[in-house]
Design a protein around this motif. Structure first.
Motif, PDB file in Angstrom:
ATOM      1  N   THR A  62       0.793  -1.221   0.000  1.00  0.00           N
ATOM      2  CA  THR A  62       0.000   0.000   0.000  1.00  0.00           C
ATOM      3  C   THR A  62       0.833   1.282   0.000  1.00  0.00           C
ATOM      4  OG1 THR A  62      -1.910  -1.070   1.006  1.00  0.00           O
ATOM      5  CG2 THR A  62      -1.752   1.310   1.241  1.00  0.00           C
ATOM      6  N   PRO A  63       1.835   1.420   0.891  1.00  0.00           N
ATOM      7  CA  PRO A  63       2.602   2.671   0.891  1.00  0.00           C
ATOM      8  C   PRO A  63       3.420   2.801  -0.397  1.00  0.00           C
ATOM      9  CG  PRO A  63       2.944   1.431   2.924  1.00  0.00           C
ATOM     10  CD  PRO A  63       2.276   0.511   1.964  1.00  0.00           C
TER      11      PRO A  63
ATOM     12  N   TRP B 156       4.110  13.331 -10.760  1.00  0.00           N
ATOM     13  CA  TRP B 156       4.632  12.023 -11.168  1.00  0.00           C
ATOM     14  C   TRP B 156       3.574  11.139 -11.810  1.00  0.00           C
ATOM     15  CZ3 TRP B 156       8.912  10.048 -12.678  1.00  0.00           C
ATOM     16  CH2 TRP B 156      10.095  10.723 -12.356  1.00  0.00           C
ATOM     17  N   LEU B 157       2.321  11.289 -11.403  1.00  0.00           N
ATOM     18  CA  LEU B 157       1.265  10.572 -12.120  1.00  0.00           C
ATOM     19  C   LEU B 157       1.164  11.097 -13.542  1.00  0.00           C
ATOM     20  CD1 LEU B 157      -1.082   8.659 -12.467  1.00  0.00           C
ATOM     21  CD2 LEU B 157      -2.545  10.272 -11.220  1.00  0.00           C
ATOM     22  N   ALA B 158       1.283  12.397 -13.720  1.00  0.00           N
ATOM     23  CA  ALA B 158       1.244  12.987 -15.062  1.00  0.00           C
ATOM     24  C   ALA B 158       2.413  12.494 -15.911  1.00  0.00           C
ATOM     25  CB  ALA B 158       1.273  14.507 -14.964  1.00  0.00           C
TER      26      ALA B 158
ATOM     27  N   ARG C 204      -0.942   6.556  -5.226  1.00  0.00           N
ATOM     28  CA  ARG C 204      -0.288   7.579  -4.409  1.00  0.00           C
ATOM     29  C   ARG C 204      -1.119   8.869  -4.391  1.00  0.00           C
ATOM     30  NH1 ARG C 204       3.927   8.943  -0.684  1.00  0.00           N
ATOM     31  NH2 ARG C 204       4.087  11.199  -0.860  1.00  0.00           N
ATOM     32  N   VAL C 205      -1.611   9.270  -5.545  1.00  0.00           N
ATOM     33  CA  VAL C 205      -2.418  10.494  -5.621  1.00  0.00           C
ATOM     34  C   VAL C 205      -3.729  10.335  -4.861  1.00  0.00           C
ATOM     35  CG1 VAL C 205      -3.754  11.957  -7.192  1.00  0.00           C
ATOM     36  CG2 VAL C 205      -1.400  11.338  -7.767  1.00  0.00           C
ATOM     37  N   GLU C 206      -4.370   9.198  -5.017  1.00  0.00           N
ATOM     38  CA  GLU C 206      -5.653   8.983  -4.343  1.00  0.00           C
ATOM     39  C   GLU C 206      -5.506   8.982  -2.824  1.00  0.00           C
ATOM     40  OE1 GLU C 206      -6.981   5.384  -6.118  1.00  0.00           O
ATOM     41  OE2 GLU C 206      -7.741   6.377  -7.938  1.00  0.00           O
ATOM     42  N   SER C 207      -4.351   8.511  -2.336  1.00  0.00           N
ATOM     43  CA  SER C 207      -4.141   8.494  -0.888  1.00  0.00           C
ATOM     44  C   SER C 207      -3.546   9.803  -0.379  1.00  0.00           C
ATOM     45  CB  SER C 207      -3.231   7.322  -0.491  1.00  0.00           C
ATOM     46  OG  SER C 207      -1.971   7.424  -1.124  1.00  0.00           O
TER      47      SER C 207
END
Length: 211
Positions: A21-22, A71-73, A58-61
């Motif tokens: 998860t992390p 970084w998602l982009a 990571r973004v959702e959390s």
């Protein structure tokens, strides 16, 4: 016995999810570099799909984390470039959305990476009516990135790449030399080596254009 085995399987699966998860930004950065520079071309599609999923997690959390959105982009736009196809435009549009969200949270995050990434999208994505590409916006964003991080390897490289696209090899060489002389980034040796290979290829291209 079957129930015990099933429960054991569920516990093991749950443990794997909890353990995984992390998701740290360092993990995402490292996995991006490995996927881009050390993964066989035939295996890159799955590697980037996995990376996008982890970056999205990571973004959702951490919805207020500007760096995570950047970084998602980056993961989405690289995935679009690797996999292409009909879904590529949707991925780059989503990448732009996350970059714009990151800019609203912290425009200076990651030494101007918001603007480096937006600039690279705007000159690499096709223009209207297919996409949102715009050379003027690309240059505006890339110059913002350079202002925030004048010695950085990425802002210099991408501005040089943009200049090559614009048919300005002499000016591009200046920024490529700046990129080649940029200080090493802490914890990112794979990304730096890969970027230097791209810089060397761009320098050769610029020299060929000048001949």
């Amino acid at each position: 016995m079957k129930i015990r085995i099933l429960l054991l399987g569920l516990l093991l699966w749950t443990g794997m999810v909890v353990a995984g998860t992390p998701v740290s930004l360092e993990d995402i950065q490292r996995e991006w570099a490995v996927a881009k520079y050390q993964t066989a071309e035939d295996d890159q599609e799955k590697a980037f799909e996995k990376l996008v999923a982890r970056a999205r997690q990571r973004v959702e959390s951490n919805p207020g984390d500007a760096a995570a959105k950047v970084w998602l982009a980056i993961a989405l736009s690289t995935d679009a470039g690797v996999n292409g196809g009909l879904g590529a435009l949707g991925k780059v549009k989503e990448a732009r959305k996350y970059l714009e969200e990151a800019e609203k949270i912290d425009p200076d995050v990651l030494n101007g990476s918001v603007y480096t990434s937006l600039g690279s999208l705007y000159y690499q994505v096709p223009g209207w009516p297919i996409g949102f590409g715009n050379d003027d916006k690309a240059e505006e964003y890339l110059k913002k990135a350079l202002k925030l991080n004048p010695d950085g390897i990425d802002p210099n490289y991408f501005y040089a790449d943009y200049l090559l696209e614009e048919g300005k090899p002499k000016l591009a060489l200046k920024y490529l030399e700046n990129a080649r002389a940029a200080p090493a980034r802490s914890g990112r040796p794979v990304a730096d080596r890969g970027r230097h290979q791209e810089i060397d290829a761009a320098i050769a291209k610029a020299k060929d254009m000048l001949d």
